[in-house]
Design an enzyme around this catalytic site. Structure first.
Site, short mmCIF file in Angstrom:
data_model
loop_
_atom_site.label_atom_id
_atom_site.label_comp_id
_atom_site.label_asym_id
_atom_site.label_seq_id
_atom_site.Cartn_x
_atom_site.Cartn_y
_atom_site.Cartn_z
N HIS A 1 5.85 106.43 33.95
CA HIS A 1 5.29 107.65 33.35
C HIS A 1 6.45 108.50 32.81
O HIS A 1 6.94 109.40 33.49
CB HIS A 1 4.50 108.40 34.43
CG HIS A 1 3.70 109.57 33.95
ND1 HIS A 1 2.46 109.89 34.47
CD2 HIS A 1 3.94 110.52 33.03
CE1 HIS A 1 1.99 110.98 33.88
NE2 HIS A 1 2.87 111.39 33.01
N TYR B 1 -8.01 115.51 26.94
CA TYR B 1 -7.98 116.95 27.15
C TYR B 1 -8.67 117.70 26.02
O TYR B 1 -9.27 118.74 26.24
CB TYR B 1 -6.53 117.47 27.21
CG TYR B 1 -5.74 117.00 28.39
CD1 TYR B 1 -5.10 115.77 28.41
CD2 TYR B 1 -5.61 117.82 29.52
CE1 TYR B 1 -4.35 115.35 29.50
CE2 TYR B 1 -4.86 117.41 30.61
CZ TYR B 1 -4.24 116.17 30.60
OH TYR B 1 -3.51 115.76 31.68
N TRP C 1 -6.41 116.40 36.32
CA TRP C 1 -4.99 116.75 36.19
C TRP C 1 -4.91 118.23 36.46
O TRP C 1 -5.38 119.00 35.66
CB TRP C 1 -4.45 116.45 34.79
CG TRP C 1 -2.98 116.74 34.72
CD1 TRP C 1 -2.39 117.95 34.47
CD2 TRP C 1 -1.92 115.82 34.96
NE1 TRP C 1 -1.04 117.84 34.53
CE2 TRP C 1 -0.72 116.55 34.83
CE3 TRP C 1 -1.86 114.46 35.26
CZ2 TRP C 1 0.53 115.96 35.00
CZ3 TRP C 1 -0.62 113.88 35.42
CH2 TRP C 1 0.57 114.63 35.29
N ASN D 1 -6.70 109.40 29.03
CA ASN D 1 -6.28 110.77 29.30
C ASN D 1 -6.88 111.62 28.20
O ASN D 1 -6.49 111.51 27.03
CB ASN D 1 -4.75 110.91 29.28
CG ASN D 1 -4.09 110.27 30.48
OD1 ASN D 1 -4.77 109.74 31.36
ND2 ASN D 1 -2.77 110.33 30.54
N GLU E 1 5.93 120.96 34.23
CA GLU E 1 5.20 120.48 33.06
C GLU E 1 6.16 120.24 31.88
O GLU E 1 6.20 121.00 30.91
CB GLU E 1 4.07 121.47 32.72
CG GLU E 1 3.15 121.09 31.57
CD GLU E 1 2.60 119.67 31.63
OE1 GLU E 1 2.12 119.25 32.70
OE2 GLU E 1 2.67 118.98 30.60
N TRP E 2 6.94 119.19 31.97
CA TRP E 2 7.85 118.77 30.90
C TRP E 2 8.54 119.94 30.21
O TRP E 2 9.17 120.74 30.87
CB TRP E 2 7.12 117.88 29.88
CG TRP E 2 6.36 116.75 30.53
CD1 TRP E 2 5.00 116.55 30.50
CD2 TRP E 2 6.86 115.66 31.32
NE1 TRP E 2 4.66 115.42 31.21
CE2 TRP E 2 5.78 114.85 31.72
CE3 TRP E 2 8.15 115.28 31.73
CZ2 TRP E 2 5.93 113.71 32.50
CZ3 TRP E 2 8.31 114.14 32.51
CH2 TRP E 2 7.21 113.38 32.88
N ARG F 1 -4.05 109.35 42.10
CA ARG F 1 -3.24 108.65 41.11
C ARG F 1 -1.83 109.22 41.14
O ARG F 1 -1.65 110.43 40.99
CB ARG F 1 -3.85 108.81 39.72
CG ARG F 1 -3.00 108.21 38.62
CD ARG F 1 -3.67 108.25 37.24
NE ARG F 1 -2.77 107.79 36.23
CZ ARG F 1 -2.32 108.54 35.23
NH1 ARG F 1 -2.72 109.78 35.07
NH2 ARG F 1 -1.46 108.05 34.36
N ASN G 1 1.95 104.90 31.40
CA ASN G 1 1.16 106.06 31.06
C ASN G 1 1.43 106.49 29.61
O ASN G 1 2.58 106.71 29.23
CB ASN G 1 1.53 107.23 31.97
CG ASN G 1 0.70 108.47 31.67
OD1 ASN G 1 -0.50 108.49 31.93
ND2 ASN G 1 1.32 109.51 31.12
N GLU G 2 0.37 106.61 28.83
CA GLU G 2 0.43 107.21 27.49
C GLU G 2 1.58 106.74 26.62
O GLU G 2 2.39 107.57 26.15
CB GLU G 2 0.53 108.73 27.60
CG GLU G 2 -0.67 109.41 28.17
CD GLU G 2 -0.61 110.94 28.02
OE1 GLU G 2 0.45 111.47 27.64
OE2 GLU G 2 -1.62 111.58 28.28
N PHE H 1 -1.52 123.50 35.77
CA PHE H 1 -2.76 122.73 35.67
C PHE H 1 -3.46 122.55 37.02
O PHE H 1 -4.53 121.99 37.09
CB PHE H 1 -2.46 121.32 35.13
CG PHE H 1 -2.39 121.21 33.64
CD1 PHE H 1 -3.53 120.91 32.90
CD2 PHE H 1 -1.20 121.37 32.95
CE1 PHE H 1 -3.48 120.79 31.52
CE2 PHE H 1 -1.14 121.25 31.57
CZ PHE H 1 -2.27 120.96 30.86
N GLU I 1 -6.88 111.25 33.24
CA GLU I 1 -6.43 112.65 33.25
C GLU I 1 -7.43 113.50 32.48
O GLU I 1 -7.90 113.11 31.41
CB GLU I 1 -5.06 112.82 32.57
CG GLU I 1 -3.90 112.26 33.34
CD GLU I 1 -2.55 112.48 32.63
OE1 GLU I 1 -2.43 113.41 31.82
OE2 GLU I 1 -1.64 111.68 32.91
C1 FCB Z 1 -0.38 114.35 29.66
C2 FCB Z 1 0.76 113.78 30.48
C3 FCB Z 1 0.95 114.50 31.79
C4 FCB Z 1 0.82 116.00 31.64
C5 FCB Z 1 -0.48 116.33 30.98
C6 FCB Z 1 -0.73 117.81 30.83
O1 FCB Z 1 -0.22 114.03 28.32
O2 FCB Z 1 0.51 112.44 30.78
O3 FCB Z 1 2.20 114.14 32.31
O4 FCB Z 1 1.88 116.47 30.90
O5 FCB Z 1 -0.50 115.75 29.69
#
Ligand code: FCB
Length: 510
Positions: free
Chosen positions: A137, A325, A446, A323, A453-454, A92, A182-183, A462, A397
């Site tokens: 994204h 987590y 992921w 997604n 990471e942003w 992906r 995405n999200e 990750f 994810e």
């Molecule tokens: C998600 C985002 C991805 C990454 C993961 C850890 O929310 O889509 O870009 O930051 O978290």
């Protein structure tokens, strides 16, 4: 012509006796420019909102940015080899908007950008890896921000539709799995409510921004994003799917919200948290309406869909991308005292917290808002299955980042037992929901490798592959070996027997 959707079950036959995870099920993951590609100004790419954000106010601690990232732009062949050696069925990745349409619809298509993604797609297919492509994204050409305020403006729907059309035309002969956006829920909250992602818009008590209105703008920006999704999906369904035979979906960030106590009020709060978070993008994409709870609490602030819009929004997706987590507790704010942000209509009068009476909901991870709660996977999949009539789902994810990174040495990072335990337990939980009938068709880790990471920059990792920041060398972690073993043997070894688990972890399968 029979669609890919109806063919799926026929072509993807189980390859083992207990086929809950069938071929075509496993995968790996993603990224867009800001996170892996780098080459931020090469071959005609323009500046994205993230490039500008990182270069102006500094987007991450220590001044990290995505200028080079993992240099995937130049190293993609090596990365595809790594995917192949792991035995991945699918990869992906996301398109960088500014790379293929540097000026949005106000300029030309960038042939070098199209060529780059063509090379990725062709090389994946050559190795039997299915490209699974996300059109947007979090990033966009800065020009769209400067011209008209990006997602706050309905013009953005036109720009996104154009981007989607260019993607379907250029890649749709080979790409059979599309995600429009995405999200939307996570992005909108971070960009227009908390103001920590560009364009940094918010108001008190959510944050301290120069511009913005956290009670209203998230609703407007989401509405434009959803209509952009709906228009692109309509275009795909009407003009491309009949010829190209692929599927199109939308990905939501899906926390599992558990009531913080067993009271009726907290149980209602957990339902509201779901509606205001997961239901916010998914209800319109499936039912053509915002969730009832949002309509009730937000009243006229919540934009509405016209009759024509409802028609194309409804059933606009062939699959739901989840997604997932972490789980969080939901606490009712209508009667008890809450944080200033929880106690707002835009949050559904719910506090979303990770702790109850001093005890965390699960072990901490490298991102402060994510905890390890494996049961949450089964719970969220079951909830989504029930609410959306078992629409086909992909786990788009799921992954783990370790805390206290700075303290750790490379060999500890590479020997990532916790990541292996994370994926093993989450997959076991997912398998339970699948055995109960959830139509889950794929799972993406992921992520393939450590990446940008942003807001955390390179401090949160990750990946299944460790990336050395000086040399950009990719080193497989224990989790990469474990994943390859998992894919090869097509079964989950659950960590119940320490010596057996140890054997599995130490076996060299690369
Ligand atoms: C998600 C985002 C991805 C990454 C993961 C850890 O929310 O889509 O870009 O930051 O978290």
């Amino acid at each position: 012509m029979e669609s890919e959707a109806s063919n799926w079950k026929k072509t993807k036959q189980p390859r083992s006796k207990d086929p809950i995870f069938h071929p075509g099920f496993y995968s790996e993951l993603p990224l867009l420019l800001t996170k892996v590609e780098g080459a931020y100004l090469e071959d005609g790419k323009s500046l994205s909102n993230w490039d500008v954000f990182c270069h102006s106010i500094g987007c991450a601690e220590g001044g990290d940015n995505g200028d080079i990232a993992d240099d995937h732009y130049h190293m993609f062949m090596e990365d595809i080899e790594a995917m192949h050696s792991l035995g991945l069925d699918a990869y992906r990745f996301s398109i960088s908007w500014a790379r293929i349409l540097p000026r949005g619809r106000f300029g030309e298509v960038n042939p070098a950008g199209i060529k780059f993604y063509n090379k990725i797609i062709d090389n994946l297919i050559l190795r039997g890896i299915e490209p699974f492509v996300t059109i947007n994204h979090n990033d966009l050409p800065q020009e769209l921000e400067d011209r008209y305020g990006s997602w706050l403006n309905a013009e953005m729907q036109e720009d996104f539709l154009y981007l989607a059309e260019v993607c379907f035309k250029s890649f749709g002969d080979r790409v059979k799995y599309w995600v429009t956006i995405n999200e939307p829920n996570m992005y909108i909250e971070l960009a227009f409510e908390q103001g920590v992602f560009p364009p940094s818009r918010c108001s008190e008590p959510f944050g301290n921004c120069v511009y913005g209105n956290s009670d209203v703008e998230p609703l407007v920006a989401m509405h434009n994003m959803l209509l952009a999704h709906g228009r692109a999906a309509k275009l795909y369904h009407e003009e491309f799917q009949p010829k190209q035979g692929g599927l199109i979906g939308l990905v939501a960030h899906c926390f599992m919200f558990e009531p913080i106590t067993d009271s009726e009020l907290d149980r209602e709060a957990a339902k509201r948290a779901f509606a205001f978070s997961v239901g916010w993008p998914l209800d319109p994409a499936i039912f053509g309406e915002y969730p009832e709870e949002m309509q009730k609490y937000l009243g006229s602030k919540l934009p509405s869909f016209s009759l024509e819009e409802k028609k194309f929004m409804k059933n606009s997706i062939d699959f739901i991308g989840i997604n997932h987590y972490s789980a969080l507790y939901a606490k009712d704010c209508t009667t008890s005292s809450c944080s200033a942000t929880g106690n707002r209509a835009i949050q559904g009068f719910v506090d979303r917290v990770g702790e109850h009476d001093g005890v965390l909901i699960g072990e901490r991870t490298g991102l402060e808002y994510l905890f390890v709660v494996p049961r949450g996977m089964e719970e969220i999949v079951n909830l989504i299955k029930t609410r959306y009539n078992n629409t086909p789902m992909f786990i788009t994810e799921n992954g783990y980042s370790s805390p206290d990174l700075q303290e750790q040495r490379v060999n500890e990072l590479v020997n990532d037992v916790k990541r292996v335990e994370f994926h093993t337990s989450y997959l076991a939980s997912l398998a339970k929901s699948m055995r109960e009938g959830a139509d889950v068709r794929g799972y993406f880790v992921w992520s393939l490798m450590d990446s940008y990471e942003w807001l955390e920059g390179y401090n949160v990792r990750f990946g299944l592959y460790y990336v050395d920041r000086q040399t950009l060398t990719r080193i497989p972690k224990l989790s990469a070996r474990w994943y390859k073993n998992f894919l090869t043997n097509n079964s989950l070894v659950i960590d119940k027997n320490a010596s057996r688990t140890k054997r599995l972890f130490t076996k060299d399968v690369m």
